[in-house]
Design a protein around this motif. Structure first.
Motif, PDB file in Angstrom:
ATOM      1  N   TYR A  64       9.352   4.456  -9.595  1.00  0.00           N
ATOM      2  CA  TYR A  64       8.572   4.034 -10.755  1.00  0.00           C
ATOM      3  C   TYR A  64       8.158   2.586 -10.538  1.00  0.00           C
ATOM      4  O   TYR A  64       8.946   1.761 -10.094  1.00  0.00           O
ATOM      5  CB  TYR A  64       9.417   4.175 -12.023  1.00  0.00           C
ATOM      6  CG  TYR A  64       8.620   3.975 -13.284  1.00  0.00           C
ATOM      7  CD1 TYR A  64       7.957   5.037 -13.878  1.00  0.00           C
ATOM      8  CD2 TYR A  64       8.522   2.718 -13.868  1.00  0.00           C
ATOM      9  CE1 TYR A  64       7.210   4.860 -15.034  1.00  0.00           C
ATOM     10  CE2 TYR A  64       7.781   2.532 -15.021  1.00  0.00           C
ATOM     11  CZ  TYR A  64       7.125   3.605 -15.595  1.00  0.00           C
ATOM     12  OH  TYR A  64       6.378   3.423 -16.730  1.00  0.00           O
ATOM     13  N   ILE A  65       6.918   2.264 -10.850  1.00  0.00           N
ATOM     14  CA  ILE A  65       6.400   0.911 -10.635  1.00  0.00           C
ATOM     15  C   ILE A  65       6.277   0.210 -11.978  1.00  0.00           C
ATOM     16  O   ILE A  65       5.571   0.673 -12.879  1.00  0.00           O
ATOM     17  CB  ILE A  65       5.038   0.955  -9.907  1.00  0.00           C
ATOM     18  CG1 ILE A  65       5.219   1.598  -8.527  1.00  0.00           C
ATOM     19  CG2 ILE A  65       4.440  -0.440  -9.806  1.00  0.00           C
ATOM     20  CD1 ILE A  65       3.933   1.855  -7.784  1.00  0.00           C
ATOM     21  N   THR A  85       7.096  10.882   3.039  1.00  0.00           N
ATOM     22  CA  THR A  85       6.508  10.743   1.711  1.00  0.00           C
ATOM     23  C   THR A  85       4.988  10.579   1.687  1.00  0.00           C
ATOM     24  O   THR A  85       4.418  10.399   0.617  1.00  0.00           O
ATOM     25  CB  THR A  85       7.147   9.559   0.955  1.00  0.00           C
ATOM     26  OG1 THR A  85       6.983   8.375   1.742  1.00  0.00           O
ATOM     27  CG2 THR A  85       8.616   9.824   0.683  1.00  0.00           C
ATOM     28  N   ILE A  86       4.325  10.656   2.808  1.00  0.00           N
ATOM     29  CA  ILE A  86       2.870  10.530   2.784  1.00  0.00           C
ATOM     30  C   ILE A  86       2.198  11.806   2.275  1.00  0.00           C
ATOM     31  O   ILE A  86       1.399  11.750   1.348  1.00  0.00           O
ATOM     32  CB  ILE A  86       2.322  10.113   4.173  1.00  0.00           C
ATOM     33  CG1 ILE A  86       2.894   8.751   4.592  1.00  0.00           C
ATOM     34  CG2 ILE A  86       0.801  10.090   4.163  1.00  0.00           C
ATOM     35  CD1 ILE A  86       2.577   7.598   3.670  1.00  0.00           C
ATOM     36  N   PRO A  87       2.474  12.992   2.838  1.00  0.00           N
ATOM     37  CA  PRO A  87       1.779  14.181   2.341  1.00  0.00           C
ATOM     38  C   PRO A  87       2.228  14.580   0.936  1.00  0.00           C
ATOM     39  O   PRO A  87       3.370  14.364   0.542  1.00  0.00           O
ATOM     40  CB  PRO A  87       2.135  15.275   3.351  1.00  0.00           C
ATOM     41  CG  PRO A  87       3.283  14.774   4.117  1.00  0.00           C
ATOM     42  CD  PRO A  87       3.345  13.294   3.973  1.00  0.00           C
ATOM     43  N   GLU A 113       0.807  -1.227   0.000  1.00  0.00           N
ATOM     44  CA  GLU A 113       0.000   0.000   0.000  1.00  0.00           C
ATOM     45  C   GLU A 113       0.838   1.274   0.000  1.00  0.00           C
ATOM     46  O   GLU A 113       0.356   2.338  -0.372  1.00  0.00           O
ATOM     47  CB  GLU A 113      -0.981   0.020   1.162  1.00  0.00           C
ATOM     48  CG  GLU A 113      -0.347   0.238   2.523  1.00  0.00           C
ATOM     49  CD  GLU A 113      -1.371   0.279   3.640  1.00  0.00           C
ATOM     50  OE1 GLU A 113      -1.890   1.378   3.914  1.00  0.00           O
ATOM     51  OE2 GLU A 113      -1.629  -0.778   4.229  1.00  0.00           O
ATOM     52  N   TYR A 114       2.104   1.196   0.388  1.00  0.00           N
ATOM     53  CA  TYR A 114       2.967   2.375   0.408  1.00  0.00           C
ATOM     54  C   TYR A 114       3.801   2.513  -0.868  1.00  0.00           C
ATOM     55  O   TYR A 114       4.593   3.440  -0.992  1.00  0.00           O
ATOM     56  CB  TYR A 114       3.881   2.351   1.634  1.00  0.00           C
ATOM     57  CG  TYR A 114       3.088   2.377   2.922  1.00  0.00           C
ATOM     58  CD1 TYR A 114       2.449   3.538   3.335  1.00  0.00           C
ATOM     59  CD2 TYR A 114       2.934   1.230   3.687  1.00  0.00           C
ATOM     60  CE1 TYR A 114       1.678   3.570   4.487  1.00  0.00           C
ATOM     61  CE2 TYR A 114       2.170   1.244   4.851  1.00  0.00           C
ATOM     62  CZ  TYR A 114       1.553   2.416   5.239  1.00  0.00           C
ATOM     63  OH  TYR A 114       0.787   2.433   6.379  1.00  0.00           O
ATOM     64  N   SER A 115       3.624   1.617  -1.810  1.00  0.00           N
ATOM     65  CA  SER A 115       4.434   1.642  -3.033  1.00  0.00           C
ATOM     66  C   SER A 115       4.218   2.899  -3.859  1.00  0.00           C
ATOM     67  O   SER A 115       5.107   3.310  -4.599  1.00  0.00           O
ATOM     68  CB  SER A 115       4.161   0.398  -3.885  1.00  0.00           C
ATOM     69  OG  SER A 115       2.805   0.373  -4.302  1.00  0.00           O
TER      70      SER A 115
END
Length: 188
Positions: free
Chosen positions: A37-38, A159-161, A29-31
């Motif tokens: 880049y995914i 890196t959340i906000p 969920e945090y990717s």
């Protein structure tokens, strides 16, 4: 230029769709918050019930707090944001009441992570968790030199906000995009 912490507009979301259930398979969920880049994105599906909210806003609330955005949002910012700043990943939104699936929304994986937190002017607490020092920011301040030229980004080590420039905020507001709220942050 002014900068803002981007958040979901909970104050005006009475009839907005809220995806409380997400099926993300083996995806972490945090990717989509670490700036990478995914390459391997599997099927992601969020469900909602339109009897609880039927308006598909331009920013969809969801259980993972991912930045899920409309086609209109993507089209409006494509001339402002460089191609390598956001990776859009497919997502299906499924209405369990009407049995309708919407595939026009995308998860915005922000790739622009910058070291712009100004601790001298921010309000924060420091605590230790095991051997790790954790900084919990209550009020953000950003380094002016570091944010110049960045319109939408996350912060290194926090890196959340999501943060946006005044230019990005103006595009969202001037085009009446829904679901977005902004908290101005100090820039030094």
């Amino acid at each position: 230029m002014k900068y803002y912490k981007l958040s979901y507009d909970y104050e005006n979301d009475d009839d907005y769709v809220n995806c409380n259930v997400g099926v993300i398979g083996d995806i972490d969920e945090y990717s989509v918050s670490n700036g990478n880049y995914i390459n391997n994105w599997s099927e992601v599906r969020f469900t909602y019930n339109s009897k609880d909210g039927s308006v598909l806003s331009d920013y969809i609330a969801n259980v993972y707090r991912w930045l899920i955005v409309s086609k209109k949002f993507r089209e409006l910012i494509e001339d402002v944001v460089e191609e390598n700043v956001i990776q859009y990943l497919s997502v299906n939104l499924f209405d369990t009441k009407d049995r309708v699936e919407n595939t026009e929304y995308k998860v915005a994986n922000l790739l622009d992570i910058i070291d712009a937190l100004d601790l001298e002017h921010s309000k924060y607490d420091v605590f230790t968790l095991g051997d790790e020092k954790i900084i919990s920011v209550e009020k953000y301040a950003l380094n002016n030199q570091m944010v110049q030229g960045h319109d939408i980004f996350r912060l290194k080590d926090d890196t959340i906000p999501v943060f946006v420039s005044e230019r990005m905020k103006d595009i969202i507001e001037n085009n009446s995009l829904t679901g977005f709220a902004f908290i101005e942050v100090d820039v030094y």
